[in-house]
Design an enzyme around this catalytic site. Sequence first.
Site, mmCIF file in Angstrom:
data_model
loop_
_atom_site.group_PDB
_atom_site.id
_atom_site.type_symbol
_atom_site.label_atom_id
_atom_site.label_comp_id
_atom_site.label_asym_id
_atom_site.label_seq_id
_atom_site.Cartn_x
_atom_site.Cartn_y
_atom_site.Cartn_z
ATOM 1 N N GLU A 279 0.807 -1.226 0.000
ATOM 2 C CA GLU A 279 0.000 0.000 0.000
ATOM 3 C C GLU A 279 0.845 1.284 0.000
ATOM 4 O O GLU A 279 0.815 2.073 0.958
ATOM 5 C CB GLU A 279 -0.991 -0.027 1.156
ATOM 6 C CG GLU A 279 -1.958 -1.201 1.042
ATOM 7 C CD GLU A 279 -3.046 -1.217 2.092
ATOM 8 O OE1 GLU A 279 -2.965 -0.451 3.071
ATOM 9 O OE2 GLU A 279 -4.005 -2.011 1.925
ATOM 10 N N GLU B 216 -4.140 -8.717 -1.520
ATOM 11 C CA GLU B 216 -4.742 -8.619 -0.181
ATOM 12 C C GLU B 216 -6.190 -8.178 -0.225
ATOM 13 O O GLU B 216 -6.567 -7.287 -0.984
ATOM 14 C CB GLU B 216 -3.968 -7.624 0.688
ATOM 15 C CG GLU B 216 -4.489 -7.577 2.132
ATOM 16 C CD GLU B 216 -3.839 -6.475 2.952
ATOM 17 O OE1 GLU B 216 -2.606 -6.325 2.868
ATOM 18 O OE2 GLU B 216 -4.572 -5.759 3.651
#
Length: 484
Positions: free
Chosen positions: A232, A335
């Site tokens: 991220e 994810e």
Amino acid sequence: MKKLIIFFLTIAFSATGQSKKKILPQPFSTKGKIVTVYTSADSTNLRLSKTADLPFRELKQPLETQTCIFVNPNKTFQTFIGIGGAITDASAEVFAKLSPEKQQEFLEAYFSKEKGIAYTLLRTNMNSCDFSSDSYTYVAEGDKELKTFDIKHDKQFKIPLIKKALGIIGSKATFYISPWSPPAFMKDNKSMLQGGKLLPEYYQSWANYYVKYINALQKEGIPVWGLTVQNEPMAKQTWESCIYSAAEERDFLKNYLGPTLKRAGMGDKKITVWDHNRDLLLQRANTVLEDPEAAKYVWGIGFHWYESWSGGEQMYENVGKVNELYPSKKLMFTEGCVEKFDAQKYQLWKNGQRYGKSMINDFNNGTVAWTDWNILLDQNGGPNHVKNFCFAPIHADTNTGELIYTPSYYFIGHFSKFIEKGAKRVSSAASRSQLLTTSFRNETGKMVTVVMNQSNQTINYYLCIGTAATEVAIQPNAIQTLVY
């Protein structure tokens, strides 16, 4: 005589090469085939349950009034790698609290083909993440040369569980690593938390860190297939995080990480960029992959499903657009989980439906591998050192020692248990929007079609292949896997 020897050697090598070639499946035929149906349905006891064995019959022309799933096994797309989840510190710590009997049940539930859902894909965190009991790194503060590098922390919980999982999966395992943050001293905010950026003077040191970690794991007998550059990279989180613009990730990869791995003899490790939501997927792919020097190190683009935080819908089509633009690069879901843990919602069916819808759409848009987040959490949705508690497909109540299987576990299983590594996705489409579908053909020749009913009504549909079909009933909000 010399020419004669060369001639025989050529024949020998040619024969050896031919013997190693995979035998391609024959063109698919429905003749004599039986469709075995497995179903999981809301408000029933059906959980990956065998519900029918159905023969094919002739159906030359479906009517407009007939709901159909059309499958063309001869039109193939991406090659499937696997489905699995992340062995985080949290998962490993909870696992360690289980009784030996429950540990065995858990391992079989995820990794056994016969008794479970046959996970083959594993991810783990390099340094700590939110699903760790505390923040940690593998070096002493300020050690730029990494002389103190030691994975002692991982040897207590994570590595033993990873080894147990790999022991069951065997040769089909695919294992990769992801960092959430470099050590605090390498960053401009001097913290592993709250975003911050990697300081330029530590670019090489951080690139060396990946090599150190991969070597340490492989010394433990854990083969590392690949890595993502940064989890991220556009999110400033209250937990471990590090910001890279698209240009910064591109330049770190092409000038430091890629060459460093290559020099270390790790040029075969699969490098995945982005590892964040579908919303900015195209911008990251365009920036990194339009640079030939960066692109040569990129195996694929990873993505998550949390773009709906803004109140919008899932951006599935962005995955397909990247696949269209860069067909030589792979797409991997790295994810996803159901956020905001609430024990009252363990059996909330729509949590499982979120998985089913995402997996079907992601595969249909070219995804080759799909990774869930934590494989196990406790009765609080943790442990998590910043109280960012979430759901996992399986929870363990550490007070009672019991395992709790959620609908998400079964929805994932409708794919992972039946689609095998090396399978090819084939053309599959529904004639009604109430049904979602995707199909794969395993290397054995077996076909696997997944069908999900998004409606509150039972639907009778025809599985159609050419002029052959079989009629199937699917319950409201159910998911089915058809194997034939």
